[in-house]
Design an enzyme around this catalytic site. Structure first.
Site, PDB file in Angstrom:
ATOM      1  N   ASN A   8       0.872  -1.184   0.000  1.00  0.00           N
ATOM      2  CA  ASN A   8       0.000   0.000   0.000  1.00  0.00           C
ATOM      3  C   ASN A   8       0.908   1.232   0.000  1.00  0.00           C
ATOM      4  O   ASN A   8       1.422   1.643   1.033  1.00  0.00           O
ATOM      5  CB  ASN A   8      -0.902  -0.031   1.234  1.00  0.00           C
ATOM      6  CG  ASN A   8      -1.932   1.083   1.241  1.00  0.00           C
ATOM      7  OD1 ASN A   8      -1.786   2.097   0.557  1.00  0.00           O
ATOM      8  ND2 ASN A   8      -2.986   0.911   2.033  1.00  0.00           N
ATOM      9  N   ARG A 106      -1.982  -1.441  -4.026  1.00  0.00           N
ATOM     10  CA  ARG A 106      -2.897  -0.310  -4.059  1.00  0.00           C
ATOM     11  C   ARG A 106      -2.387   0.691  -5.094  1.00  0.00           C
ATOM     12  O   ARG A 106      -1.225   1.081  -5.078  1.00  0.00           O
ATOM     13  CB  ARG A 106      -2.960   0.363  -2.696  1.00  0.00           C
ATOM     14  CG  ARG A 106      -3.805   1.638  -2.684  1.00  0.00           C
ATOM     15  CD  ARG A 106      -3.445   2.519  -1.524  1.00  0.00           C
ATOM     16  NE  ARG A 106      -4.225   3.759  -1.511  1.00  0.00           N
ATOM     17  CZ  ARG A 106      -3.767   4.905  -1.031  1.00  0.00           C
ATOM     18  NH1 ARG A 106      -2.534   4.989  -0.560  1.00  0.00           N
ATOM     19  NH2 ARG A 106      -4.519   5.975  -1.033  1.00  0.00           N
ATOM     20  N   HIS A 195     -10.402   6.727  -1.837  1.00  0.00           N
ATOM     21  CA  HIS A 195     -10.648   5.921  -0.628  1.00  0.00           C
ATOM     22  C   HIS A 195     -11.650   4.798  -0.915  1.00  0.00           C
ATOM     23  O   HIS A 195     -12.288   4.272  -0.003  1.00  0.00           O
ATOM     24  CB  HIS A 195     -11.171   6.768   0.539  1.00  0.00           C
ATOM     25  CG  HIS A 195     -10.183   7.737   1.093  1.00  0.00           C
ATOM     26  ND1 HIS A 195     -10.558   8.961   1.610  1.00  0.00           N
ATOM     27  CD2 HIS A 195      -8.831   7.668   1.217  1.00  0.00           C
ATOM     28  CE1 HIS A 195      -9.481   9.606   2.024  1.00  0.00           C
ATOM     29  NE2 HIS A 195      -8.420   8.855   1.795  1.00  0.00           N
ATOM     30  N   ARG A 256      -5.322  19.794   3.382  1.00  0.00           N
ATOM     31  CA  ARG A 256      -6.009  20.095   2.123  1.00  0.00           C
ATOM     32  C   ARG A 256      -7.285  20.887   2.380  1.00  0.00           C
ATOM     33  O   ARG A 256      -7.988  20.661   3.360  1.00  0.00           O
ATOM     34  CB  ARG A 256      -6.330  18.793   1.385  1.00  0.00           C
ATOM     35  CG  ARG A 256      -5.136  18.181   0.684  1.00  0.00           C
ATOM     36  CD  ARG A 256      -5.445  16.811   0.134  1.00  0.00           C
ATOM     37  NE  ARG A 256      -5.066  15.756   1.058  1.00  0.00           N
ATOM     38  CZ  ARG A 256      -5.300  14.467   0.864  1.00  0.00           C
ATOM     39  NH1 ARG A 256      -5.945  14.065  -0.213  1.00  0.00           N
ATOM     40  NH2 ARG A 256      -4.918  13.574   1.746  1.00  0.00           N
ATOM     41  N   GLU A 399      -7.826  -1.677   4.675  1.00  0.00           N
ATOM     42  CA  GLU A 399      -7.624  -1.638   3.226  1.00  0.00           C
ATOM     43  C   GLU A 399      -6.754  -2.784   2.750  1.00  0.00           C
ATOM     44  O   GLU A 399      -6.980  -3.339   1.666  1.00  0.00           O
ATOM     45  CB  GLU A 399      -6.991  -0.294   2.845  1.00  0.00           C
ATOM     46  CG  GLU A 399      -7.915   0.892   3.039  1.00  0.00           C
ATOM     47  CD  GLU A 399      -7.222   2.213   2.792  1.00  0.00           C
ATOM     48  OE1 GLU A 399      -7.581   2.899   1.822  1.00  0.00           O
ATOM     49  OE2 GLU A 399      -6.308   2.561   3.567  1.00  0.00           O
TER      50      GLU A 399
END
Length: 413
Positions: A8, A106, A195, A256, A399
Site C-alpha cells: 500500500n 494499491r 478511498h 487540504r 484496506e
C-alpha cells in the site's frame, strides 16, 4: 502456507502486510517511510501467526508479536522494497521458504479505465503511468513499487486494486462537472472519487455486522483521516462521493482545503501573484486544519482549542460544518439512511468529532448514545441508541485485507 503480499504505497512511504489466504491472519506487517529524506525508517512486525510459520526444520517460538526497527537512507521506493525483503529474510516469516502466491498493489488513480482488480501487464503499467497526471504524488510511487515487486517475484501474479474503482458506479449526473463538455472530455475532467477500497470494506463490514442484506441498505461512510472523504452508498453502489478529479475536493482535511470557490484561485493569481505551483502547494499542503490553525492533527487541534486558541476553535467548527453539509446532502441523495459509519484515524478515535458531526441530524432518525460514543474499543461497535432508527457504527477500516481479498479473486479468474 499460502499468503498474499499487499503493498500500500504513498508518495514517500509504503505499508505492507503478508496475509494468510486461508485464515486472513496477518503474518507480518510493516512500514517503510521518509523515503527520499536523509534518513528513512523501516518497521517490521511479525505476529504470533507469522511465528507459527518458522523456517523449515526450526521449531516455532512462543512469541505473541515482535517488532524490528531500522533507520537508514532510503533514496527511493525501489530501495525501500529491498529493505522490506531484507526484513522478511532476517526476521521472518521467510519468503524463500513460503513465497507469496500473489502480490496485491494499491494504486490511487485508475481513471475511468479500471473498475475492478486488474492483473498487471506491461499495458496496465503504461496506463498507470499515463494516469500519473491526475495523481502525480501517488501513481509514480505505486508504479515504482509494482516494478520492484515484479523484479523480486517475477513468477507470480501481480494485481492492481484502484482507489477509484469502487466509485465507477457513479451516475453521469454525479460525476460530471458543469464545464465545457468537449474540453472536459479531452482532458478527462470528471469526478473519480478516492478511498474506494476503504469505503467498500467498511460498507460490507457494516452490513455483515448489523445482519442485513447489503443490497437493501442505504449507507453513509465517513473516512476521516489526514485525508478525508464521505460516500453515499446504496446497496453495493457508490452513488455520490466527496472527492473529485483529485483527492483535494470535499471535506476539510489535515492540510487540504476541500471545497473551494474556484474563483479564489483566479483572485489569488491576479491579486497575489500566485503561480500554478504556488496554488497547488497552498491547497494541498498549507490549507485545511494546518492553514486555519497551524496544526494538521485533530488531537493537536482539540488540545489547542481547549487551551483557548480561537484559531483552533474556528478550524474545528469549519471542519464540523463541512461534515454536516455532506451528511445532509447524502441524506437527500439516498432518500434517508439506514447506517452511518465512521472510520480511519479521526473517525475511529474522536468521539467529539462523531458527536458534533451528527448533532443536528435528529430529524432524520440519527440518535447517538453519548456513553457508547465515548467508550473506547478496537472492533466494530454501535454508538447509536437502542431506539435510533439509524444505526451508527465505528468500523475500523482494513484496506490491506480488502486488497488481499480482491487480489485473490482476480487470480482465481
Amino acid at each position: 502456507m499460502s499468503a498474499i503480499l499487499v503493498v500500500n504505497s504513498g508518495s514517500s512511504s509504503f505499508k505492507y502486510q503478508l496475509i494468510d489466504v486461508a485464515t486472513e491472519d496477518v503474518l507480518a506487517s510493516g512500514l517503510v517511510e521518509r523515503i527520499g529524506e536523509d534518513v528513512g525508517s523501516a518497521t517490521h512486525t511479525v505476529s504470533a501467526a507469522g511465528f507459527g510459520h518458522a523456517r523449515a526444520g526450526e521449531p516455532a517460538p512462543t512469541v505473541l508479536e515482535a517488532t524490528y526497527d531500522r533507520e537508514l537512507p532510503i533514496p527511493d521506493h525501489t530501495a525501500g522494497f529491498a529493505v522490506m525483503l531484507e526484513a522478511f529474510a532476517q526476521n521472518g516469516p521467510s519468503l524463500s521458504d513460503n513465497p507469496p502466491v500473489a502480490v496485491g498493489h494499491r494504486v490511487v488513480h485508475g481513471g475511468a479505465r479500471f473498475y475492478e482488480p486488474t492483473l498487471i501487464t506491461p499495458l496496465v503499467e503504461i496506463n498507470i503511468d499515463e494516469l500519473s497526471v491526475l495523481a502525480p504524488l501517488h501513481n509514480p510511487a505505486n508504479l515504482e513499487d509494482i516494478r520492484a515487486a515484479k523484479q523480486a517475484f517475477p513468477d507470480i501474479p501481480h494485481v492492481a486494486v484502484f482507489d477509484t474503482a469502487f466509485h465507477q458506479t457513479l451516475a453521469p449526473a454525479a460525476y460530471t462537472y458543469a464545464i465545457d463538455r468537449e474540453l472536459a472530455e479531452a482532458h478527462r475532467v470528471r469526478r473519480y472519487g478516492f478511498h474506494g477500497t476503504s469505503h467498500k470494506f467498511v460498507s460490507e463490514a457494516a452490513a455483515n455486522f448489523v445482519g442485513r442484506d447489503l443490497t437493501e441498505l442505504r449507507q453513509i461512510v465517513f473516512h476521516l483521516g489526514n485525508g478525508a472523504s464521505a460516500t453515499a452508498i446504496r446497496g453495493r453502489r457508490s452513488v455520490d462521493t466527496s472527492m473529485g478529479l483529485t483527492p483535494l475536493e470535499g471535506l476539510v482535511m489535515g492540510t487540504r482545503s476541500g471545497d473551494l470557490d474556484p474563483a479564489v484561485l483566479i483572485h489569488l493569481a491576479r491579486r497575489a501573484g500566485q503561480s500554478i505551483d504556488d496554488l497547488d502547494d497552498l491547497l494541498n499542503r498549507r490549507s485545511g486544519l494546518r492553514g486555519l490553525a497551524g496544526v494538521s492533527d485533530m488531537r493537536d487541534l482539540v488540545a489547542r482549542r481547549d487551551a483557548g486558541d480561537p484559531a483552533a476553535a474556528l478550524a474545528f467548527d469549519v471542519y464540523i460544518h463541512r461534515l454536516r453539509a455532506y451528511a445532509g446532502a447524502y441524506l437527500a441523495q439516498l432518500g434517508g439512511v439506514d447506517v452511518i459509519s465512521f472510520t480511519a484515524g479521526v473517525g475511529e478515535n474522536s468521539a467529539e468529532v462523531r458527536a458534533a458531526a451528527l448533532e443536528t441530524l435528529g430529524f432524520a432518525g440519527v440518535q447517538i448514545d453519548p456513553e457508547r460514543n465515548a467508550a473506547r474499543g478496537r472492533g466494530i461497535r454501535v454508538i447509536s441508541t437502542d431506539s435510533s432508527p439509524v444505526t451508527i457504527l465505528v468500523v475500523p477500516t482494513n484496506e490491506e485485507l480488502e486488497i488481499a481479498r480482491q487480489t485473490l479473486r482476480a487470480t482465481q479468474g
